[in-house]
Design a protein around this motif. Structure first.
Motif, PDB file in Angstrom:
ATOM      1  N   LEU A 198       0.834  -1.197   0.000  1.00  0.00           N
ATOM      2  CA  LEU A 198       0.000   0.000   0.000  1.00  0.00           C
ATOM      3  C   LEU A 198       0.874   1.255   0.000  1.00  0.00           C
ATOM      4  CD1 LEU A 198      -2.949   0.874   0.016  1.00  0.00           C
ATOM      5  CD2 LEU A 198      -2.902   0.749   2.497  1.00  0.00           C
ATOM      6  N   GLN A 199       1.912   1.229   0.801  1.00  0.00           N
ATOM      7  CA  GLN A 199       2.854   2.346   0.832  1.00  0.00           C
ATOM      8  C   GLN A 199       3.570   2.493  -0.511  1.00  0.00           C
ATOM      9  OE1 GLN A 199       5.168   1.179   4.226  1.00  0.00           O
ATOM     10  NE2 GLN A 199       3.531   1.688   5.657  1.00  0.00           N
ATOM     11  N   GLU A 200       3.863   1.380  -1.136  1.00  0.00           N
ATOM     12  CA  GLU A 200       4.521   1.399  -2.441  1.00  0.00           C
ATOM     13  C   GLU A 200       3.608   2.024  -3.505  1.00  0.00           C
ATOM     14  OE1 GLU A 200       7.253  -1.972  -4.074  1.00  0.00           O
ATOM     15  OE2 GLU A 200       5.187  -2.439  -4.611  1.00  0.00           O
ATOM     16  N   VAL A 201       2.336   1.667  -3.494  1.00  0.00           N
ATOM     17  CA  VAL A 201       1.381   2.234  -4.445  1.00  0.00           C
ATOM     18  C   VAL A 201       1.229   3.738  -4.198  1.00  0.00           C
ATOM     19  CG1 VAL A 201      -1.042   2.218  -5.199  1.00  0.00           C
ATOM     20  CG2 VAL A 201       0.155   0.058  -4.807  1.00  0.00           C
ATOM     21  N   LEU A 202       1.164   4.137  -2.940  1.00  0.00           N
ATOM     22  CA  LEU A 202       1.094   5.565  -2.628  1.00  0.00           C
ATOM     23  C   LEU A 202       2.364   6.273  -3.092  1.00  0.00           C
ATOM     24  CD1 LEU A 202      -0.217   8.054  -1.425  1.00  0.00           C
ATOM     25  CD2 LEU A 202       0.604   7.327   0.833  1.00  0.00           C
ATOM     26  N   ALA A 203       3.509   5.672  -2.866  1.00  0.00           N
ATOM     27  CA  ALA A 203       4.772   6.276  -3.315  1.00  0.00           C
ATOM     28  C   ALA A 203       4.783   6.427  -4.838  1.00  0.00           C
ATOM     29  CB  ALA A 203       5.949   5.436  -2.837  1.00  0.00           C
ATOM     30  N   LEU A 204       4.272   5.429  -5.559  1.00  0.00           N
ATOM     31  CA  LEU A 204       4.169   5.540  -7.021  1.00  0.00           C
ATOM     32  C   LEU A 204       3.297   6.724  -7.418  1.00  0.00           C
ATOM     33  CD1 LEU A 204       3.717   1.930  -8.474  1.00  0.00           C
ATOM     34  CD2 LEU A 204       5.489   3.586  -9.070  1.00  0.00           C
ATOM     35  N   ALA A 205       2.176   6.874  -6.729  1.00  0.00           N
ATOM     36  CA  ALA A 205       1.278   7.996  -7.021  1.00  0.00           C
ATOM     37  C   ALA A 205       1.959   9.329  -6.705  1.00  0.00           C
ATOM     38  CB  ALA A 205      -0.026   7.862  -6.237  1.00  0.00           C
ATOM     39  N   LEU A 206       2.739   9.378  -5.640  1.00  0.00           N
ATOM     40  CA  LEU A 206       3.455  10.610  -5.284  1.00  0.00           C
ATOM     41  C   LEU A 206       4.513  10.952  -6.332  1.00  0.00           C
ATOM     42  CD1 LEU A 206       3.883  10.081  -1.420  1.00  0.00           C
ATOM     43  CD2 LEU A 206       2.276  11.621  -2.595  1.00  0.00           C
ATOM     44  N   VAL A 207       5.170   9.936  -6.854  1.00  0.00           N
ATOM     45  CA  VAL A 207       6.132  10.166  -7.945  1.00  0.00           C
ATOM     46  C   VAL A 207       5.385  10.634  -9.194  1.00  0.00           C
ATOM     47  CG1 VAL A 207       7.759   9.031  -9.521  1.00  0.00           C
ATOM     48  CG2 VAL A 207       7.914   8.599  -7.060  1.00  0.00           C
ATOM     49  N   GLY A 208       4.276   9.976  -9.494  1.00  0.00           N
ATOM     50  CA  GLY A 208       3.478  10.350 -10.659  1.00  0.00           C
ATOM     51  C   GLY A 208       2.893  11.745 -10.552  1.00  0.00           C
ATOM     52  N   ASP A 247      12.678   8.433  -0.549  1.00  0.00           N
ATOM     53  CA  ASP A 247      11.968   9.507   0.146  1.00  0.00           C
ATOM     54  C   ASP A 247      10.454   9.361  -0.015  1.00  0.00           C
ATOM     55  OD1 ASP A 247      14.389  10.643   0.933  1.00  0.00           O
ATOM     56  OD2 ASP A 247      14.477  11.959  -0.821  1.00  0.00           O
ATOM     57  N   ALA A 248      10.027   8.959  -1.210  1.00  0.00           N
ATOM     58  CA  ALA A 248       8.591   8.760  -1.460  1.00  0.00           C
ATOM     59  C   ALA A 248       8.052   7.617  -0.605  1.00  0.00           C
ATOM     60  CB  ALA A 248       8.347   8.486  -2.944  1.00  0.00           C
ATOM     61  N   ILE A 249       8.830   6.544  -0.496  1.00  0.00           N
ATOM     62  CA  ILE A 249       8.427   5.411   0.349  1.00  0.00           C
ATOM     63  C   ILE A 249       8.356   5.846   1.808  1.00  0.00           C
ATOM     64  CG2 ILE A 249       9.266   3.212   1.308  1.00  0.00           C
ATOM     65  CD1 ILE A 249       7.943   2.736  -1.312  1.00  0.00           C
ATOM     66  N   GLU A 250       9.336   6.614   2.230  1.00  0.00           N
ATOM     67  CA  GLU A 250       9.353   7.106   3.614  1.00  0.00           C
ATOM     68  C   GLU A 250       8.137   7.984   3.903  1.00  0.00           C
ATOM     69  OE1 GLU A 250      12.228  10.030   6.093  1.00  0.00           O
ATOM     70  OE2 GLU A 250      13.241   8.395   5.025  1.00  0.00           O
ATOM     71  N   ALA A 251       7.798   8.860   2.969  1.00  0.00           N
ATOM     72  CA  ALA A 251       6.620   9.720   3.144  1.00  0.00           C
ATOM     73  C   ALA A 251       5.346   8.878   3.191  1.00  0.00           C
ATOM     74  CB  ALA A 251       6.546  10.745   2.019  1.00  0.00           C
ATOM     75  N   ALA A 252       5.271   7.854   2.346  1.00  0.00           N
ATOM     76  CA  ALA A 252       4.081   6.997   2.313  1.00  0.00           C
ATOM     77  C   ALA A 252       3.949   6.173   3.586  1.00  0.00           C
ATOM     78  CB  ALA A 252       4.145   6.078   1.093  1.00  0.00           C
ATOM     79  N   ALA A 253       5.065   5.927   4.260  1.00  0.00           N
ATOM     80  CA  ALA A 253       5.047   5.128   5.483  1.00  0.00           C
ATOM     81  C   ALA A 253       4.950   5.986   6.745  1.00  0.00           C
ATOM     82  CB  ALA A 253       6.315   4.275   5.546  1.00  0.00           C
ATOM     83  N   ASP A 254       4.845   7.293   6.590  1.00  0.00           N
ATOM     84  CA  ASP A 254       4.805   8.204   7.737  1.00  0.00           C
ATOM     85  C   ASP A 254       3.621   7.852   8.638  1.00  0.00           C
ATOM     86  OD1 ASP A 254       4.714  10.278   9.560  1.00  0.00           O
ATOM     87  OD2 ASP A 254       4.638  11.872   8.070  1.00  0.00           O
ATOM     88  N   PRO A 255       3.912   7.438   9.882  1.00  0.00           N
ATOM     89  CA  PRO A 255       2.818   7.040  10.781  1.00  0.00           C
ATOM     90  C   PRO A 255       1.925   8.209  11.215  1.00  0.00           C
ATOM     91  CG  PRO A 255       4.910   7.027  11.952  1.00  0.00           C
ATOM     92  CD  PRO A 255       5.220   7.311  10.514  1.00  0.00           C
ATOM     93  N   ASP A 256       2.430   9.431  11.069  1.00  0.00           N
ATOM     94  CA  ASP A 256       1.637  10.597  11.460  1.00  0.00           C
ATOM     95  C   ASP A 256       0.741  11.106  10.335  1.00  0.00           C
ATOM     96  OD1 ASP A 256       2.771  10.601  14.014  1.00  0.00           O
ATOM     97  OD2 ASP A 256       4.487  11.791  13.317  1.00  0.00           O
ATOM     98  N   ALA A 257       0.918  10.562   9.133  1.00  0.00           N
ATOM     99  CA  ALA A 257       0.131  10.994   7.975  1.00  0.00           C
ATOM    100  C   ALA A 257      -1.186  10.216   7.922  1.00  0.00           C
ATOM    101  CB  ALA A 257       0.916  10.779   6.689  1.00  0.00           C
ATOM    102  N   GLU A 258      -2.070  10.706   7.093  1.00  0.00           N
ATOM    103  CA  GLU A 258      -3.349  10.019   6.853  1.00  0.00           C
ATOM    104  C   GLU A 258      -3.067   8.617   6.311  1.00  0.00           C
ATOM    105  OE1 GLU A 258      -7.418  10.846   4.228  1.00  0.00           O
ATOM    106  OE2 GLU A 258      -5.652  12.093   3.916  1.00  0.00           O
ATOM    107  N   ASP A 259      -3.972   7.698   6.560  1.00  0.00           N
ATOM    108  CA  ASP A 259      -3.853   6.330   6.071  1.00  0.00           C
ATOM    109  C   ASP A 259      -3.570   6.327   4.568  1.00  0.00           C
ATOM    110  OD1 ASP A 259      -4.330   3.367   6.331  1.00  0.00           O
ATOM    111  OD2 ASP A 259      -5.924   3.887   4.915  1.00  0.00           O
ATOM    112  N   PRO A 260      -2.581   5.531   4.104  1.00  0.00           N
ATOM    113  CA  PRO A 260      -2.249   5.514   2.672  1.00  0.00           C
ATOM    114  C   PRO A 260      -3.445   5.226   1.765  1.00  0.00           C
ATOM    115  CG  PRO A 260      -0.545   4.377   3.906  1.00  0.00           C
ATOM    116  CD  PRO A 260      -1.662   4.697   4.883  1.00  0.00           C
TER     117      PRO A 260
END
Length: 135
Positions: free
Chosen positions: A69-79, A90-103
């Motif tokens: 799920l984090q990987e798919v979110l990271a792909l979307a962030l790159v896109g 960095d995109a993977i790290e942002a997608a895995a941020d526990p303080d962020a909204e659910d991926p």
């Protein structure tokens, strides 16, 4: 970069997201008419909420593991251009941020999810070409 999420799954998500994005909100009128009787040739595209498509997208996302799920979110962030391909970690790290909204919620909130995912795949020379319905 090797994806742990099957490309077929990402491509299915793209197809369903395109279908969801193509829906036009129905226009509320006092008269209930058959949309095929309307002078508006696009009235048949109006679909207040095709919940089946949204539910299928949610099910696809629910079936993914947290890392996928984090990987798919990271792909979307790159896109989306938030990160470029060289900033994958960095995109993977942002997608895995526990303080962020659910991926999954972040993905569902993206109005052009299909385009973001396609662009994310393209950034890594991947595509859905030749994958069933996506040609």
């Amino acid at each position: 970069m090797d994806l742990s999420t099957p490309l077929e799954t990402i491509c299915r998500l793209i197809v369903r997201a395109r279908e969801l994005e193509a829906q036009v909100p129905a226009i509320e009128t006092d008269e209930e008419k058959d949309p095929t009787d309307s002078d508006d040739e696009f009235a048949v595209l109006e679909d207040e909420a095709n919940e089946a498509i949204e539910e299928e997208i949610e099910a696809l996302l629910d079936d993914l593991g947290d890392d996928q799920l984090q990987e798919v979110l990271a792909l979307a962030l790159v896109g989306r251009g938030t990160y470029d391909a060289s900033e994958w970690d960095d995109a993977i790290e942002a997608a895995a941020d526990p303080d962020a909204e659910d991926p999954a919620d972040q993905l569902l909130d993206m109005p052009t999810l299909a385009a973001y995912l396609e662009a994310g795949l393209a950034a890594f020379d991947l595509s859905c070409e030749g994958m069933g319905q996506i040609d």
